[in-house]
Enzyme design. Sequence first.
Site, PDB file in Angstrom:
ATOM      1  N   SER A  54       3.473  73.393  66.450  1.00  0.00           N
ATOM      2  CA  SER A  54       3.584  74.689  65.784  1.00  0.00           C
ATOM      3  C   SER A  54       2.494  74.938  64.735  1.00  0.00           C
ATOM      4  CB  SER A  54       4.997  74.772  65.189  1.00  0.00           C
ATOM      5  OG  SER A  54       5.223  75.979  64.559  1.00  0.00           O
ATOM      6  N   ARG A 112      17.374  71.893  49.099  1.00  0.00           N
ATOM      7  CA  ARG A 112      17.876  71.426  50.406  1.00  0.00           C
ATOM      8  C   ARG A 112      16.952  70.337  50.941  1.00  0.00           C
ATOM      9  NH1 ARG A 112      14.368  73.756  54.072  1.00  0.00           N
ATOM     10  NH2 ARG A 112      15.570  73.038  55.855  1.00  0.00           N
ATOM     11  N   PRO A 113      17.527  69.394  51.690  1.00  0.00           N
ATOM     12  CA  PRO A 113      16.653  68.396  52.313  1.00  0.00           C
ATOM     13  C   PRO A 113      15.895  69.061  53.460  1.00  0.00           C
ATOM     14  CG  PRO A 113      18.950  68.034  52.972  1.00  0.00           C
ATOM     15  CD  PRO A 113      18.960  69.191  52.022  1.00  0.00           C
TER      16      PRO A 113
END
Length: 560
Positions: A71, A524-525
């Site tokens: 990506s 957040r992880p």
Amino acid sequence: MADPGVEQRAALLAAASVFPLPDGARFSYGTAGFRAEGSTMAPAVCRAGIVAALRSLKLGGASVGLVITASHNPVGDNGVKIVDADGGMMSQAWEPFSDALANAPSPEALVELVLQFAKDEGITLGGGPSAQVLLARDTRPTGEYLLDAAVKGINAIIGATALDMGILTTPQLHWMVRSKNKSLKASEEDYFTQVTESFRHLLELVPDDKYGDELNKKLIVDGANGIGGLKLEEIKTKLTGLHIHVKNSGKEGEGILNESCGADFVQKEKVLPLGFGPEDIDVRCASFDGDADRLVYFRITSPGNTTIDLVDGDKILSLFVLFIREQLDAINGKDNQENKVLPTRFGVVQTAYANGASTEFLKNLGLEVAFTSTGVKYLHKKALEYDIGIYFEANGHGTVLFSDEFISRLESLTTKLSSIATGSAQHQAALRLLATSQLINQAVGDALSGMLLVEAVLQHKRWSFQNWCDLYTDLPSKQLKVKVKDRTSIVTTDAERRVCQPSGLQELIDTEVANYCHGRCFVRPSGTEDVVRVYAEASTMEACDILAKSVAQHVERILG
Ligand code: 16G
Ligand code: MG
């Protein structure tokens, strides 16, 4: 005849032995597949090939997909993800097995895992229905080598066939898998035809009774030096009504994939990509990521300045929402809440990263806004619950989903209107919705078709880039990443907007947030990197910086 079990074992052993797992290597399927330095990916890709073939067997021989791409990440990285038979991401229920298989320490352990899993899942090996896996890769130099590893993995399941679809954008492969399993036309040519024809159709439906300036037809696209730029070069001459100039097109010598360009760079850095300069001032610009599943827009405002006006996924979503709402209102009549001609459950899905100003804008329109965890697989699943479900991540990944049932109602309505009210506003609006459902990728977010829908909607509304920017003003935001010992010790809830573990951290975040006007912050992880992410929003950039920094310090101190 040889025992199929023996033959199957031997095939798996042989494939696994070609790509042994190096000592210490560890793969995780993560948010969207395995990813690592390209030259180390072969064991994981080969094993993903095995998983894909098994998945196809499980689904009675339906085609599944396997795409080799990393990506928006650097050119030296590569990755692999599996596309389910409906064209979406592989069922999450299969992720633990994919992880276990990718990390099987020896060929023998791998064989045992496959046999046990097949037994548990009721998959007949060595002679059930034949499996089919469609393969694609992006333009990365390690792609061809990894394709070979994938083919070897697929062929290790007896009766499975690998079909190489070539170098494609990720959304093209998703589209092909979906189309094939729906017995629709599914070649690349068919994709291009569908996209260009539905775009042309939408432009034909642009009302000619509106006053206002003609929209500037010029569009510059930053192709991230990847596959999206190349594909756009291929079809741009077929796109009537638009003058597209592709920069960072992916052609030999133009630049390095994703390096200081592409949607991820533009959205995160909020500066102009490489190859853009004063000559592009005030022109509408779009930016794809390296595999063309993310799209953002931007505009350069002054020569001496590298900062840009950014239109991110949230604002693309808002534009689509307005357009679809307008069509639904034209069909149903704005005030007629009962006896609607086309009752529609219309929903919007965002993540915690959506700019607070966008969510407020959408809620003020009276829309249902749902939140999910970060990652396309979560957003997409939620959007499927509606007749029309729109999802976008701020980073530019998103699409508009129409349910099959809604499309058949819309088709019947269009047929009816074409005999009794042809050319009426209602009829035109129904036709626009149908063309939209044809244009925008129903399998996954797609920069190319998303961009064409943006262009069609801007022409429909006769909107300049400035009109679009003016929908609402983004709240300043800041993102930081923190390296910690074990990121999984952070557990979140409420679509990642609140932390429930370690205890006490959320209270500290709340105390920091309370100091700022329009303050919002979450941690957040990451699902793709070994870090904890911190996102902060507030009414000024300075406040964001301080808020993000102080929360990052709490995370560092607690998780170190
Ligand atoms: C992947 C996801 C993207 C998400 C990002 C979050 C897909 C196709 N891609 O790139 O949607 O925003 O991960 O990364 O699902 P993070 O967990 O490292 O922040
Ligand atoms: Mg991408």
